[in-house]
Design a protein around this motif. Structure first.
Motif, mmCIF file in Angstrom:
data_model
loop_
_atom_site.group_PDB
_atom_site.id
_atom_site.type_symbol
_atom_site.label_atom_id
_atom_site.label_comp_id
_atom_site.label_asym_id
_atom_site.label_seq_id
_atom_site.Cartn_x
_atom_site.Cartn_y
_atom_site.Cartn_z
ATOM 1 N N GLY A 28 44.035 -7.520 99.786
ATOM 2 C CA GLY A 28 44.697 -7.249 98.579
ATOM 3 C C GLY A 28 43.765 -6.007 98.033
ATOM 4 N N PHE A 29 43.792 -6.092 96.581
ATOM 5 C CA PHE A 29 42.931 -4.866 96.079
ATOM 6 C C PHE A 29 41.359 -5.114 96.463
ATOM 7 C CE2 PHE A 29 46.365 -3.317 92.946
ATOM 8 C CZ PHE A 29 46.139 -2.049 92.789
ATOM 9 N N GLY A 30 40.927 -6.103 96.400
ATOM 10 C CA GLY A 30 39.504 -6.428 96.726
ATOM 11 C C GLY A 30 39.387 -5.775 98.264
ATOM 12 N N GLY A 31 39.915 -6.412 99.099
ATOM 13 C CA GLY A 31 39.681 -6.380 100.482
ATOM 14 C C GLY A 31 39.850 -4.956 100.890
ATOM 15 N N LEU A 32 40.961 -4.320 100.390
ATOM 16 C CA LEU A 32 41.235 -2.828 100.865
ATOM 17 C C LEU A 32 40.170 -2.056 100.326
ATOM 18 C CD1 LEU A 32 44.954 -2.653 100.603
ATOM 19 C CD2 LEU A 32 43.594 -2.722 102.694
ATOM 20 N N GLY A 33 39.808 -2.298 98.712
ATOM 21 C CA GLY A 33 38.683 -1.403 98.067
ATOM 22 C C GLY A 33 37.409 -1.471 98.833
ATOM 23 N N SER A 67 44.630 0.872 89.111
ATOM 24 C CA SER A 67 44.474 1.683 90.482
ATOM 25 C C SER A 67 42.964 2.048 90.570
ATOM 26 C CB SER A 67 45.402 2.845 90.166
ATOM 27 O OG SER A 67 45.021 3.566 89.284
ATOM 28 N N PHE A 68 42.777 2.262 91.922
ATOM 29 C CA PHE A 68 41.415 2.622 92.387
ATOM 30 C C PHE A 68 40.995 3.959 91.693
ATOM 31 C CE2 PHE A 68 42.714 0.300 96.177
ATOM 32 C CZ PHE A 68 41.920 -0.745 96.049
ATOM 33 N N SER A 69 39.654 3.967 91.230
ATOM 34 C CA SER A 69 39.212 5.300 90.675
ATOM 35 C C SER A 69 39.159 6.263 91.716
ATOM 36 C CB SER A 69 37.592 4.834 90.303
ATOM 37 O OG SER A 69 36.885 4.476 91.137
ATOM 38 N N PHE A 70 39.076 6.037 93.049
ATOM 39 C CA PHE A 70 39.022 6.995 93.928
ATOM 40 C C PHE A 70 40.616 7.604 94.431
ATOM 41 C CE2 PHE A 70 38.353 3.014 96.125
ATOM 42 C CZ PHE A 70 39.426 2.774 96.972
ATOM 43 N N SER A 76 41.431 -3.969 83.156
ATOM 44 C CA SER A 76 41.801 -3.982 84.297
ATOM 45 C C SER A 76 40.800 -4.613 85.277
ATOM 46 C CB SER A 76 41.782 -2.548 84.832
ATOM 47 O OG SER A 76 42.445 -2.504 86.378
ATOM 48 N N ILE A 77 41.264 -5.587 86.236
ATOM 49 C CA ILE A 77 40.280 -6.187 87.104
ATOM 50 C C ILE A 77 39.957 -5.307 88.207
ATOM 51 C CG2 ILE A 77 42.454 -7.078 88.611
ATOM 52 C CD1 ILE A 77 39.095 -8.815 87.956
ATOM 53 N N ILE A 78 40.706 -4.126 88.490
ATOM 54 C CA ILE A 78 40.291 -3.135 89.408
ATOM 55 C C ILE A 78 38.841 -2.643 88.983
ATOM 56 C CG2 ILE A 78 40.875 -1.322 90.726
ATOM 57 C CD1 ILE A 78 42.988 -3.631 90.779
ATOM 58 N N TYR A 79 38.523 -2.582 87.782
ATOM 59 C CA TYR A 79 37.295 -1.949 87.304
ATOM 60 C C TYR A 79 35.981 -3.155 87.525
ATOM 61 C CZ TYR A 79 33.802 -0.157 84.350
ATOM 62 O OH TYR A 79 32.576 0.540 83.619
ATOM 63 N N MET A 80 36.448 -4.300 87.458
ATOM 64 C CA MET A 80 35.596 -5.335 87.803
ATOM 65 C C MET A 80 35.411 -5.268 89.414
ATOM 66 S SD MET A 80 34.233 -6.756 85.094
ATOM 67 C CE MET A 80 33.900 -8.656 85.367
ATOM 68 N N LEU A 81 36.523 -5.138 90.189
ATOM 69 C CA LEU A 81 36.554 -5.254 91.736
ATOM 70 C C LEU A 81 35.406 -4.156 92.178
ATOM 71 C CD1 LEU A 81 40.008 -6.168 92.594
ATOM 72 C CD2 LEU A 81 37.793 -7.699 93.068
ATOM 73 N N GLU A 82 35.430 -2.903 91.421
ATOM 74 C CA GLU A 82 34.821 -1.765 92.209
ATOM 75 C C GLU A 82 33.475 -1.801 91.833
ATOM 76 O OE1 GLU A 82 37.096 2.042 92.787
ATOM 77 O OE2 GLU A 82 37.707 1.558 90.711
ATOM 78 N N SER A 83 33.189 -2.771 90.637
ATOM 79 C CA SER A 83 31.615 -2.535 90.269
ATOM 80 C C SER A 83 31.006 -3.780 91.247
ATOM 81 C CB SER A 83 31.397 -3.541 88.860
ATOM 82 O OG SER A 83 32.072 -2.785 87.866
ATOM 83 N N GLN A 84 31.629 -4.702 91.842
ATOM 84 C CA GLN A 84 31.314 -5.684 92.678
ATOM 85 C C GLN A 84 31.197 -4.954 94.056
ATOM 86 O OE1 GLN A 84 34.373 -8.712 92.278
ATOM 87 N NE2 GLN A 84 33.806 -9.270 90.087
ATOM 88 N N ILE A 85 32.104 -4.122 94.573
ATOM 89 C CA ILE A 85 32.149 -3.593 95.678
ATOM 90 C C ILE A 85 30.760 -2.857 95.877
ATOM 91 C CG2 ILE A 85 33.407 -1.824 96.982
ATOM 92 C CD1 ILE A 85 35.916 -2.758 96.060
ATOM 93 N N ASP A 86 30.495 -2.295 94.876
ATOM 94 C CA ASP A 86 29.258 -1.466 94.963
ATOM 95 C C ASP A 86 28.137 -2.084 95.106
ATOM 96 O OD1 ASP A 86 30.479 1.286 94.725
ATOM 97 O OD2 ASP A 86 30.279 1.318 92.626
ATOM 98 N N TYR A 87 28.075 -3.107 94.499
ATOM 99 C CA TYR A 87 27.134 -4.204 94.587
ATOM 100 C C TYR A 87 26.834 -4.784 95.858
ATOM 101 C CZ TYR A 87 23.858 -8.006 93.211
ATOM 102 O OH TYR A 87 23.011 -8.822 92.966
ATOM 103 N N VAL A 88 28.065 -4.936 96.454
ATOM 104 C CA VAL A 88 28.191 -5.734 98.036
ATOM 105 C C VAL A 88 27.696 -4.594 98.776
ATOM 106 C CG1 VAL A 88 29.371 -6.819 99.608
ATOM 107 C CG2 VAL A 88 29.731 -7.616 97.336
ATOM 108 N N LEU A 89 27.948 -3.560 98.627
ATOM 109 C CA LEU A 89 27.390 -2.306 99.652
ATOM 110 C C LEU A 89 25.984 -2.311 99.588
ATOM 111 C CD1 LEU A 89 29.880 0.463 98.743
ATOM 112 C CD2 LEU A 89 29.904 -0.665 100.797
ATOM 113 N N GLN A 90 25.245 -2.467 98.608
ATOM 114 C CA GLN A 90 23.942 -2.394 98.180
ATOM 115 C C GLN A 90 23.310 -3.677 99.167
ATOM 116 O OE1 GLN A 90 22.171 -1.669 94.552
ATOM 117 N NE2 GLN A 90 24.195 -1.400 93.792
#
Length: 495
Positions: free
Chosen positions: A13-18, A62-65, A393-407
């Protein structure tokens, strides 16, 4: 020992694809998405009921990118959001890294080498260093325990598993539940049904939806000057973000929304008795606030009746309410939401020293920043406990989490690190403060909702500003984690 797949993502979904797109942008191709469905999209693939749409504006949902997308409406319909996710998967070339029609049955952490062993529904087993769950909170339908349902002669299905093979034209249709999905499909079903009976356990606050089509001129301007769409996104974000004050510190801010609700209800429903039935008996915001322009109007139709009583039982050809009244039905549709507090179910997750996640969460799910859990090294959650929103928007929260997980993944790439695990003290400290904050919100003002467990613990909502959450997840606080050293023969690498 090297893993089969260094990064394994559950859900497309949004999280996995992002998550996948951001990994790909960093030059990583060492990931795999395991998806139980036959396409990307998550809840936007599953929820195909009539009238399905988002209640967050499309420029914000929607995704910021990938924000400059030609949305047709202010609030996008389901099919368009699904198209958007399919488009993103193709554009960023992550669709060939998805294994469809495959569920994760269980995953257990191996103490000896810091890998997760993941068993799939097709019998295959994969090992991974970083296990990322992106299963969402709204993916498992909740079915009401109706006595006698096995005796019902007609079709019955959940809105998230809509049976498009059932013709509702001229039928007696019973709808159970008045949540976010029901207020969208009830007006559509009422147009063709012979009679629609809506069983309402608890009335919802419904506000008018400021939706409309985008004008061709607007599309032209946004295509020529993409900054206009960016600015609209910023304006929407700022407007929605201020709404959190009504849920938390300044509950009196809800007064304006309550007035808007009353005006909307009075304008569309003339019958005072029906208005009383449709007026909630709990503070506004305690449950999810809904938006619709045609829900109340649909309930005034001659072929629609609202039952404000519980359901005692189901017969072969109808339902009996708590007063003993029988209501004929040829079809039953459940608009009863999802098992939102059962995070990661039905997967079996076993962490360090054989610890079960179900045992760790026996008093209600919790995590550090909603992402990591003590006792479960190298496990990272997107849209985990207490990261749901009631205002933005939950997309904003997801993108915060994605950046954290990347670290976190970067940390695991260090040759001297086998695993990372959040320490118990920071996790407890974070959740103690979070639950204390929630006790001062409108969500804890005496109503039952899908935000809470049966014991009353709110495991879903973030009780603050989303920009504060982004600040907290901007960088890993290394002191909050134990980094388990790699054995001499181990080490991480990626393609």
């Amino acid at each position: 020992m090297q893993p089969d797949i260094p990064v394994l993502i559950i859900g497309a979904g949004f999280g996995g694809l992002g998550m996948a797109i951001r990994l790909k942008e960093r030059g990583r191709n060492d990931f795999l998405i395991v998806e139980k469905g036959d396409d990307v999209g998550g809840c936007w693939r599953d929820n195909t009921y009539p009238g399905a749409a988002c209640d967050v504006p499309s420029h914000l949902y929607s995704f910021s990118f990938e924000r400059h997308y030609p949305w047709s409406r202010r609030f996008a319909p389901q099919a368009e959001i699904l198209d958007y996710l399919q488009y993103c998967a193709r554009k960023y070339a992550v669709d060939d890294r998805i294994r469809f029609n495959t569920e994760v049955c269980e995953a257990h952490y191996r103490d000896e080498d810091g890998l997760w062993s993941v068993t799939l529904s097709d019998g295959d087993t994969l090992t991974t260093r970083a296990l990322i769950t992106a299963t969402g909170q709204l993916n498992r339908p909740a079915y009401p325990p109706l006595s006698g349902i096995d005796d019902f002669a007609g079709a019955h299905f959940h809105s998230a598993r809509w049976d498009h093979g059932v013709d509702l034209t001229g039928k007696n249709v019973a709808v159970v539940g008045t949540g976010a999905s029901a207020i969208q499909f009830v007006p559509e079903v009422a147009k063709s049904a012979g009679h629609l009976t809506l069983f309402q356990r608890s009335a919802a606050y419904v506000l008018p939806k400021p939706d409309r089509l985008y004008h061709p001129t607007e599309h032209w301007v946004m295509s020529k000057l993409p900054v206009t769409q960016t600015l609209d996104r910023l304006k929407l974000y700022t407007t929605f973000e201020t709404r959190v004050l009504g849920f938390t510190a300044f509950k009196k801010a809800m007064v304006g929304y309550e007035w808007l609700f009353q005006r909307h209800l009075k304008k569309q429903v003339q019958d005072p008795e029906l208005r009383r039935t449709l007026t909630p008996d709990y503070p506004m915001g305690c449950k999810r606030i809904l938006m619709s322009n045609n829900y109340y109007d649909a309930l005034t139709r001659d072929n629609v009746s609202v039952v404000g009583h519980g359901i005692e039982s189901v017969t072969r050809n109808g339902l009996v309410d708590d007063t003993g009244t029988h209501h004929p039905a040829d079809v039953i549709i459940y608009g009863t939401g999802f098992q939102a507090t059962d995070f990661l179910s039905p997967m079996t997750i076993t962490g360090r020293d054989g610890k079960s996640l179900n045992d760790a969460w026996r008093d209600g799910a919790e995590a550090y920043l909603g992402i990591t859990v003590h006792g479960f090294p190298n496990l990272f959650m997107l849209y985990g406990p207490n990261t749901n929103l009631g205002h933005n928007s939950i997309i904003y929260m997801l993108e915060s989490q994605i950046d954290y997980v990347l670290q976190c993944i970067d940390a695991l790439d260090r040759p001297d690190v086998q695993a990372m695990e959040v320490r118990p003290e920071p996790q407890s400290r974070f959740n103690d403060r979070l639950q204390a904050q929630i006790r001062n919100t409108v969500w804890d003002q005496g109503c039952d909702s899908w935000y809470k467990t049966a014991s009353g613990k709110n495991t879903n909502n973030w009780p603050g500003f989303t920009f504060d959450y982004r600040r907290r997840t901007r960088a890993i606080a290394t002191d909050d984690y134990d980094f388990i050293p790699a054995k001499p023969s181990q080490g991480s690498s990626h393609a």
